[in-house]
Design a protein around this motif. Structure first.
Motif, short mmCIF file in Angstrom:
data_model
loop_
_atom_site.label_atom_id
_atom_site.label_comp_id
_atom_site.label_asym_id
_atom_site.label_seq_id
_atom_site.Cartn_x
_atom_site.Cartn_y
_atom_site.Cartn_z
N ALA A 272 16.33 -12.68 13.90
CA ALA A 272 17.41 -13.51 14.43
C ALA A 272 17.60 -13.14 15.90
O ALA A 272 17.21 -12.05 16.33
CB ALA A 272 18.72 -13.28 13.67
N ALA A 273 18.19 -14.05 16.67
CA ALA A 273 18.42 -13.76 18.10
C ALA A 273 19.60 -14.57 18.60
O ALA A 273 19.93 -15.64 18.07
CB ALA A 273 17.17 -14.08 18.92
N ILE A 274 20.21 -14.06 19.67
CA ILE A 274 21.29 -14.76 20.36
C ILE A 274 21.25 -14.27 21.81
O ILE A 274 20.78 -13.16 22.08
CB ILE A 274 22.66 -14.45 19.71
N ASP A 275 21.67 -15.10 22.74
CA ASP A 275 21.74 -14.59 24.11
C ASP A 275 23.15 -14.05 24.35
O ASP A 275 24.12 -14.49 23.76
CB ASP A 275 21.35 -15.66 25.15
N ILE A 276 23.24 -13.05 25.22
CA ILE A 276 24.53 -12.39 25.46
C ILE A 276 25.22 -13.07 26.64
O ILE A 276 24.94 -12.78 27.80
CB ILE A 276 24.35 -10.88 25.72
N ASP B 80 25.69 -11.52 30.83
CA ASP B 80 24.48 -10.70 31.00
C ASP B 80 23.21 -11.53 30.87
O ASP B 80 22.23 -11.29 31.56
CB ASP B 80 24.46 -9.57 29.96
N TYR B 81 23.24 -12.48 29.94
CA TYR B 81 22.07 -13.31 29.65
C TYR B 81 20.84 -12.51 29.27
O TYR B 81 19.71 -12.92 29.47
CB TYR B 81 21.80 -14.31 30.78
N GLU B 82 21.10 -11.31 28.68
CA GLU B 82 20.05 -10.60 27.98
C GLU B 82 19.95 -11.18 26.57
O GLU B 82 20.82 -11.95 26.15
CB GLU B 82 20.37 -9.10 27.90
N LEU B 83 18.90 -10.82 25.85
CA LEU B 83 18.80 -11.22 24.45
C LEU B 83 19.24 -10.08 23.55
O LEU B 83 18.90 -8.91 23.80
CB LEU B 83 17.36 -11.61 24.09
N CYS B 84 20.00 -10.40 22.52
CA CYS B 84 20.29 -9.48 21.43
C CYS B 84 19.54 -10.04 20.23
O CYS B 84 19.71 -11.21 19.90
CB CYS B 84 21.79 -9.42 21.17
N PHE B 85 18.70 -9.22 19.63
CA PHE B 85 17.92 -9.75 18.50
C PHE B 85 17.77 -8.68 17.42
O PHE B 85 18.02 -7.50 17.65
CB PHE B 85 16.56 -10.28 18.96
N THR B 86 17.37 -9.12 16.27
CA THR B 86 17.22 -8.22 15.12
C THR B 86 15.81 -8.35 14.58
O THR B 86 15.16 -9.38 14.76
CB THR B 86 18.22 -8.58 14.01
N ALA B 87 15.36 -7.29 13.93
CA ALA B 87 14.01 -7.34 13.34
C ALA B 87 13.91 -6.29 12.25
O ALA B 87 14.58 -5.25 12.30
CB ALA B 87 12.95 -7.09 14.41
#
Lengths: 321, 321
Positions: free
Chosen positions: A205-209, A260-267
């Motif tokens: 999953a992912a979302i942008d910050i 920030d427009y970094e990515l927060c993601f899970t794996a």
């Protein structure tokens, strides 16, 4: 639309389009694209005094209006291709418009995005960009695919943009490198498009910050019906941020600061090595900051001990910035 | 985005989507559609006090924001399918938002359009809808395909909407049927979607009349590198318009008034019968108002004699309405 508007569109926004899939671009009632496969669509609006200060330059605004949308497609693992621009301007100021277009197309060119249409109207300064991209089935990421036990990662560094905005708000003319770097993170955010494309098929999953880590990770957890524990010591903080702010203030920017427009993601932990390798190829730093849990909500730990946070990030209807 | 905004989106704008081609709708960083073939995209922005009076009700605005975009796709001969909504609101007024959503979805349901995403932010009242449709190669119409000698047609009747807006501006509470009918043409324009689809393959060029016949026919002529002669006696005027305005005032509304959202299209004389038949099936009146000429510009004739017109229609950067 007035002759004024046609002239502005002709002069500043109509450019040759090399993309063969654009069958009809600016200048008709609608644009026509040739597409086969999944199409990914996002839209974001920026309003003066709500999303950006009235001191923001035209080119920074043109850049930003596209950047925030690129960041959304990055979080999907989609390839940005085409966009429309709805621009509401208080007046037809040629110099400002030229700078706006410059900032906009600088970023559009960097990511191969063609402007295919839009609307130009008079009114309070507002920019809405709609960005259309393409994706591959099985490689698109959503907020809802995460599983309990997955690792939580973020790209790059957090909190710089919110700190930069705070420095801009103080209005001090400090030319130090750290000052400039933080301000620039707010003024010229770098959407993680290549990173999003590389993570497709690896991340769960992912979302942008954009609203702050706590808020956005919270959205991801809500969509995936799980919770999260993060270790604040693992939050990636830039040298510039730590040079100008105490550790706790820096961590607060990283947890709750927006833009920030970094990515927060899970794996899945099984993907850990593949993820490191994929982002190493792009020379992008990636940081493991926590794990997904069954218990709903986002819990922060410091030295292994949970602590309360007071902010969930930026809330548009409560206060502007 | 704040919890407020999520609640508003959940409560008023998130509805089950039956369209199998919507792979992902509202609630993620972007929406995902499955598409094969030409995609047609348009966007229009409505700003309070520029495009509509501040007395316009929420449901009329919700309706209108979608209607103006449907009209653009109608002019292309495309089938409307999906849209995004960028809504900027001064405050989170539940009653107003509920009415806005009601007006919006009433029209969306009528045309089978799914709302797949958007943005809700705080600021001066502004609505930007982006509408995405599908088309068939060879059946899409542009502004640029017209030929010298082609007939010029318009659907329905012209000038009613501008007259209705003028009546609304006077603020008189006249309940006569003619008054109500004209006001309703402004408040609830009917986009000519079915007519556009029927004309694909028959018309040589088309445009929707949003800025006024003279202005919009002028755009079509510019794009097709030709001119036009129209006979003002042939302009279709409604009984309601003629009941409340003198003939010349009615003709001026028909030539220069905006917001009609009828179609103006051109066709080879060889298609005349086929066009009449296609629109008869839809029970839509169609009127032959002139011909395309080599000489650039739009010339009006009265009793066969050319005369000068003073307005080219509505110009956003010069005056609002």
């Amino acid at each position: 639309m007035s002759q004024d508007e046609f002239q502005i569109i002709d002069r500043y926004f109509t450019r040759p389009i090399e993309d063969q899939d654009v069958l009809l671009g600016i200048g008709d009632d609608a644009a026509v694209l040739q597409v086969n496969g999944p199409v990914v669509i996002t839209t974001d609006t920026l309003v003066e005094e709500v999303h950006f200060p009235d001191t923001l330059s035209g080119d920074a605004l043109g850049y930003r209006a596209l950047a925030v949308n690129l960041s959304d497609l990055a979080a999907m693992g989609a390839e940005p291709r085409w966009c429309t621009l709805a621009l509401t301007l208080p007046s037809a100021d040629d110099i400002w418009i030229e700078k706006f277009a410059e900032g906009f197309f600088n970023l559009a060119d960097r990511y191969g995005v063609s402007l295919i249409g839009g609307d130009l109207v008079r009114g309070p300064l507002t920019v809405t960009v709609q960005l259309v991209g393409t994706g591959q089935t099985g490689h698109l990421m959503t907020r809802s695919g995460a599983q309990v036990g997955d690792n939580i990662y973020v790209t790059g560094s957090l909190g710089d943009s919110a700190a930069g905005l705070a420095l801009l708000g103080e209005g001090k003319n400090d030319a130090s490198a750290a000052h400039q770097a933080l301000k620039n993170r707010f003024l010229r955010p770098s959407p993680r498009v290549a990173e999003g494309l590389a993570l497709g098929g690896l991340a769960s999953a992912a979302i942008d910050i954009s609203d702050g880590l706590l808020a956005d990770l919270g959205h991801l957890c809500d969509s995936s019906r799980c919770g999260a524990v993060i270790d604040v010591e693992q939050l990636p903080l830039s040298a510039e941020l730590l040079a100008l702010f105490r550790l706790e203030a820096a961590q607060t920017f990283a947890l709750s600061g927006g833009d920030d427009y970094e990515l927060c993601f899970t794996a899945s932990p099984a993907q850990a090595r593949a993820i490191e390798q994929a982002l190493e190829l792009l020379e992008t730093k990636v940081h493991l900051i926590g794990q997904l849990t069954e218990e709903p909500g986002v819990v922060c730990r410091r030295a292994g001990e949970p602590f309360r946070t007071t902010s969930r990030g930026y809330a548009h209807f409560e206060h502007g910035h």
